[in-house]
Design a protein around this motif. Structure first.
Motif, PDB file in Angstrom:
ATOM      1  N   LYS A 272      73.660  46.035  25.973  1.00 56.81           N
ATOM      2  CA  LYS A 272      74.879  45.663  25.269  1.00 56.81           C
ATOM      3  C   LYS A 272      75.279  44.208  25.508  1.00 56.81           C
ATOM      4  O   LYS A 272      75.904  43.585  24.652  1.00 56.81           O
ATOM      5  N   SER A 273      74.948  43.676  26.676  1.00 56.36           N
ATOM      6  CA  SER A 273      75.349  42.302  26.988  1.00 56.36           C
ATOM      7  C   SER A 273      74.207  41.550  27.660  1.00 56.36           C
ATOM      8  O   SER A 273      73.500  42.103  28.504  1.00 56.36           O
ATOM      9  N   LEU A 274      74.041  40.290  27.286  1.00 57.54           N
ATOM     10  CA  LEU A 274      73.022  39.430  27.891  1.00 57.54           C
ATOM     11  C   LEU A 274      73.594  38.574  29.015  1.00 57.54           C
ATOM     12  O   LEU A 274      72.851  37.830  29.652  1.00 57.54           O
ATOM     13  N   LYS A 275      74.875  38.705  29.254  1.00 57.18           N
ATOM     14  CA  LYS A 275      75.523  37.887  30.287  1.00 57.18           C
ATOM     15  C   LYS A 275      74.880  38.137  31.656  1.00 57.18           C
ATOM     16  O   LYS A 275      74.704  39.288  32.068  1.00 57.18           O
ATOM     17  N   ASP A 276      74.498  37.058  32.309  1.00 53.34           N
ATOM     18  CA  ASP A 276      73.879  37.071  33.640  1.00 53.34           C
ATOM     19  C   ASP A 276      72.474  37.678  33.670  1.00 53.34           C
ATOM     20  O   ASP A 276      71.911  37.878  34.748  1.00 53.34           O
ATOM     21  N   LYS A 277      71.906  37.967  32.498  1.00 56.09           N
ATOM     22  CA  LYS A 277      70.540  38.477  32.436  1.00 56.09           C
ATOM     23  C   LYS A 277      69.555  37.308  32.442  1.00 56.09           C
ATOM     24  O   LYS A 277      69.867  36.199  32.003  1.00 56.09           O
ATOM     25  N   THR A 278      68.364  37.567  32.939  1.00 52.69           N
ATOM     26  CA  THR A 278      67.293  36.570  32.905  1.00 52.69           C
ATOM     27  C   THR A 278      66.404  36.865  31.709  1.00 52.69           C
ATOM     28  O   THR A 278      65.829  37.955  31.611  1.00 52.69           O
ATOM     29  N   VAL A 279      66.313  35.902  30.798  1.00 51.26           N
ATOM     30  CA  VAL A 279      65.569  36.074  29.544  1.00 51.26           C
ATOM     31  C   VAL A 279      64.386  35.120  29.522  1.00 51.26           C
ATOM     32  O   VAL A 279      64.547  33.910  29.717  1.00 51.26           O
ATOM     33  N   LEU A 280      63.202  35.640  29.284  1.00 51.22           N
ATOM     34  CA  LEU A 280      61.997  34.814  29.169  1.00 51.22           C
ATOM     35  C   LEU A 280      61.503  34.849  27.729  1.00 51.22           C
ATOM     36  O   LEU A 280      61.330  35.934  27.154  1.00 51.22           O
ATOM     37  N   ILE A 281      61.267  33.678  27.160  1.00 49.92           N
ATOM     38  CA  ILE A 281      60.793  33.572  25.779  1.00 49.92           C
ATOM     39  C   ILE A 281      59.489  32.796  25.758  1.00 49.92           C
ATOM     40  O   ILE A 281      59.446  31.628  26.176  1.00 49.92           O
ATOM     41  N   THR A 282      58.416  33.407  25.275  1.00 44.88           N
ATOM     42  CA  THR A 282      57.167  32.670  25.087  1.00 44.88           C
ATOM     43  C   THR A 282      57.247  31.907  23.766  1.00 44.88           C
ATOM     44  O   THR A 282      57.890  32.353  22.817  1.00 44.88           O
ATOM     45  N   GLY A 283      56.584  30.755  23.719  1.00 42.78           N
ATOM     46  CA  GLY A 283      56.739  29.898  22.539  1.00 42.78           C
ATOM     47  C   GLY A 283      58.188  29.472  22.395  1.00 42.78           C
ATOM     48  O   GLY A 283      58.711  29.342  21.284  1.00 42.78           O
ATOM     49  N   GLY A 284      58.839  29.239  23.536  1.00 45.30           N
ATOM     50  CA  GLY A 284      60.284  29.019  23.537  1.00 45.30           C
ATOM     51  C   GLY A 284      60.741  27.594  23.365  1.00 45.30           C
ATOM     52  O   GLY A 284      61.940  27.325  23.449  1.00 45.30           O
ATOM     53  N   ALA A 285      59.803  26.666  23.117  1.00 41.49           N
ATOM     54  CA  ALA A 285      60.200  25.258  23.020  1.00 41.49           C
ATOM     55  C   ALA A 285      60.181  24.725  21.591  1.00 41.49           C
ATOM     56  O   ALA A 285      60.264  23.518  21.382  1.00 41.49           O
TER      57      ALA A 285
END
Length: 267
Positions: free
Chosen positions: A2-15
């Protein structure tokens, strides 16, 4: 989730492309962002552009190389702990007839588009299982549902992602684990990757795609198709004879000719 607050998110091809846009969105929602990308210039620029929004870390990694995935994942886990949300976004397209492909073209496409999401997930899923919380979002393609000339290997890679991604979702349900899996199937996105494509169906705006993907993660959606009509493809394939489907999709909608003037992103 429900919330992304304080979560660690990894995105490939993220640049670059929607990866970068999604990164900005999760930072604005209070998440910590980890970027994986192969392009050092794009990484530097993205770090400069996004660091003002929150905590950002970046790693240069070629996801076509399993050893780089393993080594970089080890660094991420040591330096940042458990990744709560993984967005498998990195992808490439060659854009030519199958007989014009080289072994390298085929291998690279499958390595990045089909194998890398599985390898990267294999590194970070155990942490999600241990805390019984997390989300995996796999950026596939509408090409994973519709055959298309000059995209045969790309299509093969995206069919693979869709099948694997949804199987993973069902596994999480069977194991009664609170790990969501979202499979995204967008039409062509105007990020430069598909420059030269001509289409009667409007090409998607990257900002809108990024917003919808992040919202889908928050809502724990199973499938996200863009435009919405993508969800009718399988139904149409099921009720129409193949020749009729080809006539409608290829002739009326012109899908089979969209790649005729393909140029792709300039290196």
């Amino acid at each position: 989730m429900k919330s992304l607050k304080d979560k660690t998110v990894l995105i490939t091809g993220g640049a670059s492309g929607i990866g970068k846009l999604m990164g900005q969105l999760v930072l604005q929602k209070g998440a910590k962002l980890i970027i994986w990308d192969i392009n050092p210039h794009n990484i530097e620029q993205t770090m400069a552009d996004l660091s003002g929004y929150g905590k950002v870390a970046a790693y240069q990694v070629d996801v076509s190389l399993p050893e780089q995935i393993r080594a970089t994942a080890a660094m991420v886990k040591q330096q940042h702990g458990i990744v709560d949300v993984l967005i498998n976004n990195a992808g490439i397209v060659v854009g030519k007839y199958f007989h014009e492909h080289t072994y390298q073209d085929i291998g690279k496409t499958m390595d990045i588009n089909a194998d890398a999401p599985m390898y990267v997930t294999l590194e970070f899923l155990p942490g999600m299982l241990a805390q019984n919380s997390g989300h995996i979002c796999n950026i596939a393609s509408s090409g994973g549902l519709i055959s298309n000339p000059k995209m045969s290997v790309y299509v093969a890679s995206k069919w693979s992602v869709i099948g694997w991604s949804d199987s993973l979702r069902i596994e999480m349900q069977q194991l009664k684990k609170n790990v969501g899996v979202t499979t995204v199937m967008p039409y062509y996105i105007n990020t430069g990757m598909f420059d030269g494509v001509r289409s009667v169906i409007p090409i998607l705006k990257p900002e809108k795609v990024a917003r919808k993907v992040i919202r889908a993660i928050e809502q724990n959606r199973i499938f996200l198709g863009m435009p919405w009509s993508i969800h009718f493809v399988r139904f149409s394939q099921g009720i129409m004879p193949v020749r009729l489907f080809d006539w409608f999709v290829g002739g009326v909608l012109g899908i089979y000719k969209t790649m005729e003037h393909f140029k792709g992103r300039k290196q």
